[in-house]
Enzyme design. Structure first.
Site, mmCIF file in Angstrom:
data_model
loop_
_atom_site.group_PDB
_atom_site.id
_atom_site.type_symbol
_atom_site.label_atom_id
_atom_site.label_comp_id
_atom_site.label_asym_id
_atom_site.label_seq_id
_atom_site.Cartn_x
_atom_site.Cartn_y
_atom_site.Cartn_z
ATOM 1 N N GLU A 152 0.818 -1.211 0.000
ATOM 2 C CA GLU A 152 0.000 0.000 0.000
ATOM 3 C C GLU A 152 0.847 1.253 0.000
ATOM 4 O O GLU A 152 1.884 1.316 0.658
ATOM 5 C CB GLU A 152 -0.866 0.044 1.262
ATOM 6 C CG GLU A 152 -2.327 0.121 0.986
ATOM 7 C CD GLU A 152 -2.932 -1.235 0.707
ATOM 8 O OE1 GLU A 152 -3.922 -1.276 -0.025
ATOM 9 O OE2 GLU A 152 -2.425 -2.226 1.228
ATOM 10 N N THR A 153 0.384 2.250 -0.756
ATOM 11 C CA THR A 153 0.922 3.603 -0.667
ATOM 12 C C THR A 153 -0.226 4.513 -0.252
ATOM 13 O O THR A 153 -1.296 4.483 -0.866
ATOM 14 C CB THR A 153 1.524 4.069 -2.007
ATOM 15 O OG1 THR A 153 2.628 3.214 -2.333
ATOM 16 C CG2 THR A 153 2.031 5.500 -1.919
#
Length: 288
Positions: A46-47
Protein backbone atom coordinates in the site's frame (compact mmCIF):
# COMPACT_ATOMS: atom_id res chain seq x y z
CA UNK A 1 7.72 18.29 -8.75
CA UNK A 2 8.85 17.02 -5.35
CA UNK A 3 6.69 15.09 -2.89
CA UNK A 4 7.87 14.09 0.60
CA UNK A 5 7.67 10.31 0.96
CA UNK A 6 8.26 7.91 3.83
CA UNK A 7 8.30 4.18 4.37
CA UNK A 8 6.84 3.07 7.68
CA UNK A 9 6.76 -0.46 9.08
CA UNK A 10 3.42 -0.77 10.87
CA UNK A 11 2.36 -3.07 13.73
CA UNK A 12 5.94 -3.54 14.92
CA UNK A 13 8.61 -1.57 16.75
CA UNK A 14 11.45 -3.25 14.85
CA UNK A 15 12.59 -2.04 11.41
CA UNK A 16 12.12 -4.57 8.59
CA UNK A 17 9.26 -6.42 10.25
CA UNK A 18 5.55 -5.61 10.46
CA UNK A 19 3.81 -4.31 7.35
CA UNK A 20 5.53 -1.64 5.26
CA UNK A 21 3.56 1.20 3.68
CA UNK A 22 4.69 4.24 1.74
CA UNK A 23 3.22 7.58 2.80
CA UNK A 24 3.10 10.67 0.57
CA UNK A 25 2.36 14.15 1.91
CA UNK A 26 0.52 16.16 -0.75
CA UNK A 27 0.89 19.93 -0.42
CA UNK A 28 -1.15 20.34 -3.61
CA UNK A 29 -3.60 18.31 -5.65
CA UNK A 30 -2.01 15.42 -7.53
CA UNK A 31 -3.14 14.32 -10.98
CA UNK A 32 -5.44 11.33 -10.60
CA UNK A 33 -3.29 8.95 -12.67
CA UNK A 34 -0.15 9.80 -10.69
CA UNK A 35 -1.52 8.19 -7.51
CA UNK A 36 -1.52 4.81 -9.21
CA UNK A 37 1.84 5.38 -10.93
CA UNK A 38 3.52 6.27 -7.63
CA UNK A 39 1.98 3.24 -5.90
CA UNK A 40 3.27 0.99 -8.70
CA UNK A 41 6.72 2.62 -8.41
CA UNK A 42 6.89 2.11 -4.64
CA UNK A 43 5.68 -1.46 -5.17
CA UNK A 44 4.63 -1.97 -1.55
CA UNK A 45 1.29 -3.54 -0.62
CA UNK A 46 0.00 0.00 0.00
CA UNK A 47 0.92 3.60 -0.67
CA UNK A 48 -1.04 6.18 1.33
CA UNK A 49 -1.68 9.74 0.15
CA UNK A 50 -2.42 12.39 2.79
CA UNK A 51 -3.96 15.56 1.41
CA UNK A 52 -5.05 18.88 2.88
CA UNK A 53 -8.80 19.49 2.80
CA UNK A 54 -8.72 23.31 2.90
CA UNK A 55 -6.25 25.88 1.55
CA UNK A 56 -5.06 27.07 4.97
CA UNK A 57 -4.45 23.55 6.32
CA UNK A 58 -1.12 22.58 7.80
CA UNK A 59 0.35 19.11 8.37
CA UNK A 60 1.55 20.16 11.84
CA UNK A 61 -1.50 22.01 13.15
CA UNK A 62 -4.58 20.71 11.33
CA UNK A 63 -6.47 17.72 12.72
CA UNK A 64 -8.45 16.56 9.67
CA UNK A 65 -7.03 15.30 6.37
CA UNK A 66 -8.02 13.37 3.27
CA UNK A 67 -6.50 9.89 2.95
CA UNK A 68 -6.44 7.45 0.03
CA UNK A 69 -4.75 4.06 -0.34
CA UNK A 70 -3.40 2.42 -3.48
CA UNK A 71 -1.92 -1.02 -4.06
CA UNK A 72 0.42 -1.38 -7.06
CA UNK A 73 -2.72 -2.42 -9.02
CA UNK A 74 -5.67 -0.35 -7.74
CA UNK A 75 -7.23 1.93 -5.15
CA UNK A 76 -8.66 0.16 -2.09
CA UNK A 77 -11.55 1.17 0.21
CA UNK A 78 -9.77 0.50 3.52
CA UNK A 79 -6.23 -0.11 4.67
CA UNK A 80 -5.41 -0.34 8.35
CA UNK A 81 -1.63 -0.56 8.27
CA UNK A 82 -1.24 2.35 5.84
CA UNK A 83 -3.54 4.46 8.07
CA UNK A 84 -1.30 3.64 11.03
CA UNK A 85 1.67 4.63 8.86
CA UNK A 86 0.00 7.90 7.78
CA UNK A 87 -0.75 8.83 11.42
CA UNK A 88 2.86 7.99 12.34
CA UNK A 89 4.22 10.42 9.72
CA UNK A 90 1.95 13.20 10.99
CA UNK A 91 2.59 12.54 14.69
CA UNK A 92 6.30 11.69 14.59
CA UNK A 93 7.74 13.51 11.57
CA UNK A 94 5.42 16.49 11.16
CA UNK A 95 5.13 16.71 14.98
CA UNK A 96 1.37 17.18 14.68
CA UNK A 97 0.12 18.66 17.95
CA UNK A 98 -3.43 17.23 17.96
CA UNK A 99 -4.37 14.36 20.27
CA UNK A 100 -6.69 12.87 17.62
CA UNK A 101 -6.36 12.94 13.83
CA UNK A 102 -9.36 12.39 11.57
CA UNK A 103 -8.99 10.99 8.06
CA UNK A 104 -11.71 11.35 5.43
CA UNK A 105 -11.61 8.12 3.42
CA UNK A 106 -13.63 5.84 1.16
CA UNK A 107 -14.64 3.99 4.36
CA UNK A 108 -15.88 7.19 6.02
CA UNK A 109 -14.15 9.01 8.86
CA UNK A 110 -11.29 7.14 10.51
CA UNK A 111 -9.65 8.43 13.68
CA UNK A 112 -6.14 7.85 14.95
CA UNK A 113 -4.73 8.78 18.34
CA UNK A 114 -1.51 8.27 20.26
CA UNK A 115 -1.55 6.21 23.45
CA UNK A 116 1.93 5.84 24.94
CA UNK A 117 4.08 4.07 22.33
CA UNK A 118 1.12 2.86 20.25
CA UNK A 119 -1.07 4.51 17.66
CA UNK A 120 -4.72 3.54 18.00
CA UNK A 121 -7.02 3.31 14.97
CA UNK A 122 -10.78 3.55 15.33
CA UNK A 123 -12.07 1.18 12.62
CA UNK A 124 -15.44 -0.22 11.59
CA UNK A 125 -16.22 -3.63 13.11
CA UNK A 126 -17.46 -6.15 10.56
CA UNK A 127 -19.72 -9.05 11.50
CA UNK A 128 -19.29 -12.55 10.11
CA UNK A 129 -21.95 -15.09 9.23
CA UNK A 130 -21.77 -18.89 8.96
CA UNK A 131 -20.68 -19.98 5.47
CA UNK A 132 -21.59 -23.35 3.94
CA UNK A 133 -18.56 -25.33 2.87
CA UNK A 134 -19.93 -26.42 -0.54
CA UNK A 135 -19.86 -22.88 -1.99
CA UNK A 136 -16.17 -22.36 -1.21
CA UNK A 137 -14.87 -25.92 -1.03
CA UNK A 138 -12.43 -25.57 -3.92
CA UNK A 139 -10.94 -22.38 -2.44
CA UNK A 140 -10.48 -23.96 0.99
CA UNK A 141 -8.82 -27.01 -0.57
CA UNK A 142 -6.45 -24.69 -2.44
CA UNK A 143 -5.64 -22.86 0.80
CA UNK A 144 -5.26 -25.57 3.44
CA UNK A 145 -5.44 -28.90 1.62
CA UNK A 146 -6.70 -31.61 3.97
CA UNK A 147 -6.23 -29.69 7.22
CA UNK A 148 -9.13 -29.76 9.67
CA UNK A 149 -11.33 -26.67 9.46
CA UNK A 150 -13.19 -25.95 12.70
CA UNK A 151 -15.33 -23.02 11.56
CA UNK A 152 -16.13 -21.11 8.39
CA UNK A 153 -17.45 -17.55 8.30
CA UNK A 154 -18.08 -14.88 5.69
CA UNK A 155 -18.09 -11.11 6.01
CA UNK A 156 -20.34 -9.68 3.27
CA UNK A 157 -19.27 -6.07 3.95
CA UNK A 158 -15.61 -6.82 3.22
CA UNK A 159 -15.97 -9.95 1.05
CA UNK A 160 -13.55 -11.73 3.35
CA UNK A 161 -13.76 -15.45 4.06
CA UNK A 162 -12.62 -16.48 7.55
CA UNK A 163 -11.31 -20.04 7.84
CA UNK A 164 -10.65 -21.19 11.41
CA UNK A 165 -8.32 -24.15 11.68
CA UNK A 166 -8.79 -26.78 14.36
CA UNK A 167 -7.76 -25.86 17.92
CA UNK A 168 -5.64 -29.02 17.83
CA UNK A 169 -3.07 -27.21 15.65
CA UNK A 170 -0.17 -25.19 17.10
CA UNK A 171 0.86 -21.73 15.92
CA UNK A 172 3.87 -23.30 14.15
CA UNK A 173 1.52 -25.24 11.86
CA UNK A 174 -0.08 -22.00 10.65
CA UNK A 175 3.32 -20.32 10.31
CA UNK A 176 4.85 -23.15 8.30
CA UNK A 177 1.83 -23.79 6.07
CA UNK A 178 2.91 -23.38 2.45
CA UNK A 179 0.15 -21.42 0.73
CA UNK A 180 0.19 -20.76 -3.01
CA UNK A 181 -2.32 -17.94 -3.08
CA UNK A 182 -2.04 -17.62 -6.87
CA UNK A 183 -4.12 -20.81 -7.04
CA UNK A 184 -6.99 -19.09 -5.23
CA UNK A 185 -7.78 -17.10 -8.37
CA UNK A 186 -8.83 -20.15 -10.37
CA UNK A 187 -10.61 -21.67 -7.34
CA UNK A 188 -12.75 -18.57 -6.67
CA UNK A 189 -13.88 -16.58 -9.71
CA UNK A 190 -17.41 -15.63 -8.60
CA UNK A 191 -16.38 -12.31 -7.04
CA UNK A 192 -17.81 -13.37 -3.68
CA UNK A 193 -14.44 -13.63 -1.94
CA UNK A 194 -11.79 -10.89 -2.17
CA UNK A 195 -9.72 -11.85 0.86
CA UNK A 196 -9.02 -15.09 2.72
CA UNK A 197 -8.22 -15.17 6.44
CA UNK A 198 -6.74 -18.25 8.07
CA UNK A 199 -7.03 -18.10 11.84
CA UNK A 200 -6.22 -20.18 14.88
CA UNK A 201 -7.10 -19.87 18.56
CA UNK A 202 -4.24 -18.69 20.76
CA UNK A 203 -2.49 -20.98 23.16
CA UNK A 204 -2.61 -19.96 26.81
CA UNK A 205 0.43 -22.08 27.63
CA UNK A 206 3.80 -22.66 26.00
CA UNK A 207 6.34 -20.15 24.68
CA UNK A 208 3.87 -17.96 22.76
CA UNK A 209 1.36 -17.40 25.54
CA UNK A 210 -0.43 -14.10 25.65
CA UNK A 211 -1.88 -13.99 22.16
CA UNK A 212 -5.62 -14.63 21.97
CA UNK A 213 -5.53 -15.64 18.30
CA UNK A 214 -3.27 -15.96 15.28
CA UNK A 215 -3.92 -15.32 11.62
CA UNK A 216 -2.55 -15.08 8.10
CA UNK A 217 -4.19 -13.10 5.30
CA UNK A 218 -4.22 -13.56 1.52
CA UNK A 219 -5.68 -11.24 -1.12
CA UNK A 220 -4.49 -12.34 -4.57
CA UNK A 221 -7.70 -10.86 -6.01
CA UNK A 222 -6.17 -7.46 -5.15
CA UNK A 223 -2.69 -8.45 -6.31
CA UNK A 224 -1.44 -9.13 -2.73
CA UNK A 225 -0.51 -12.80 -2.35
CA UNK A 226 0.07 -12.57 1.39
CA UNK A 227 -0.18 -9.39 3.44
CA UNK A 228 2.23 -9.24 6.41
CA UNK A 229 -0.08 -7.57 8.99
CA UNK A 230 -3.61 -6.52 8.13
CA UNK A 231 -5.70 -4.00 10.07
CA UNK A 232 -8.79 -4.49 7.92
CA UNK A 233 -8.73 -8.29 8.39
CA UNK A 234 -8.66 -7.68 12.14
CA UNK A 235 -11.80 -5.53 11.80
CA UNK A 236 -13.38 -8.90 10.86
CA UNK A 237 -11.35 -11.16 13.17
CA UNK A 238 -12.13 -8.96 16.20
CA UNK A 239 -15.87 -9.50 15.98
CA UNK A 240 -15.45 -13.25 15.46
CA UNK A 241 -12.96 -13.91 18.26
CA UNK A 242 -14.68 -11.56 20.70
CA UNK A 243 -17.81 -13.67 20.30
CA UNK A 244 -15.88 -16.96 20.53
CA UNK A 245 -13.72 -16.03 23.53
CA UNK A 246 -16.17 -13.75 25.35
CA UNK A 247 -13.55 -10.97 25.46
CA UNK A 248 -13.52 -7.32 24.41
CA UNK A 249 -9.77 -6.77 24.90
CA UNK A 250 -7.49 -9.06 22.90
CA UNK A 251 -3.91 -9.34 21.71
CA UNK A 252 -3.46 -10.74 18.22
CA UNK A 253 -0.44 -11.87 16.26
CA UNK A 254 -0.38 -12.16 12.47
CA UNK A 255 2.16 -14.85 11.75
CA UNK A 256 3.37 -13.97 8.29
CA UNK A 257 7.12 -14.15 7.67
CA UNK A 258 7.57 -10.53 8.82
CA UNK A 259 5.00 -10.86 11.61
CA UNK A 260 3.19 -8.21 13.60
CA UNK A 261 1.18 -7.63 16.75
CA UNK A 262 -2.16 -5.86 17.17
CA UNK A 263 -3.88 -4.75 20.38
CA UNK A 264 -7.65 -4.94 20.01
CA UNK A 265 -10.40 -3.29 22.00
CA UNK A 266 -14.07 -3.52 21.04
CA UNK A 267 -15.78 -0.18 21.64
CA UNK A 268 -19.26 0.42 22.97
CA UNK A 269 -20.25 2.28 19.77
CA UNK A 270 -20.01 -0.87 17.63
CA UNK A 271 -16.55 -0.06 16.26
CA UNK A 272 -13.12 -1.41 17.15
CA UNK A 273 -9.87 0.17 18.35
CA UNK A 274 -6.84 -1.52 16.81
CA UNK A 275 -3.48 -0.38 18.15
CA UNK A 276 0.02 -0.97 16.88
CA UNK A 277 3.56 0.31 17.09
CA UNK A 278 5.55 1.67 14.13
CA UNK A 279 9.10 1.98 12.84
CA UNK A 280 9.94 4.70 10.28
CA UNK A 281 12.61 3.26 7.98
CA UNK A 282 12.85 5.69 5.04
CA UNK A 283 12.53 9.45 4.52
CA UNK A 284 12.91 11.04 1.12
CA UNK A 285 11.40 12.90 -1.83
CA UNK A 286 9.76 11.71 -4.99
CA UNK A 287 11.05 13.81 -7.89
CA UNK A 288 9.34 13.89 -11.28
Amino acid sequence: MQIPIFTVDAFTNRPFSGNPAAVCLLENDLDEDLHQKIAAEMNLSETAFIRKLRPGDDFTKSSCFGLRWFTPANEVPLCGHATLAAAAVLFHIQKNTNSVLTFMTLSGELKARQVEDHIVLDLPLYLTYPQVLQEVEELIKAAVGDMIVQDLRYSPDTKKLLVRLSDAYERSVLEELQVSAQRFLSAEKTGKVKGLILTLKGNSSGKHKGHDFYSRYFAPWYGVLEDPVTGSAHAVLSSYWSEQLGKKEMLAFQCSRRGGELKISLRNDGRVDIAGQIAIVLKGSLTF
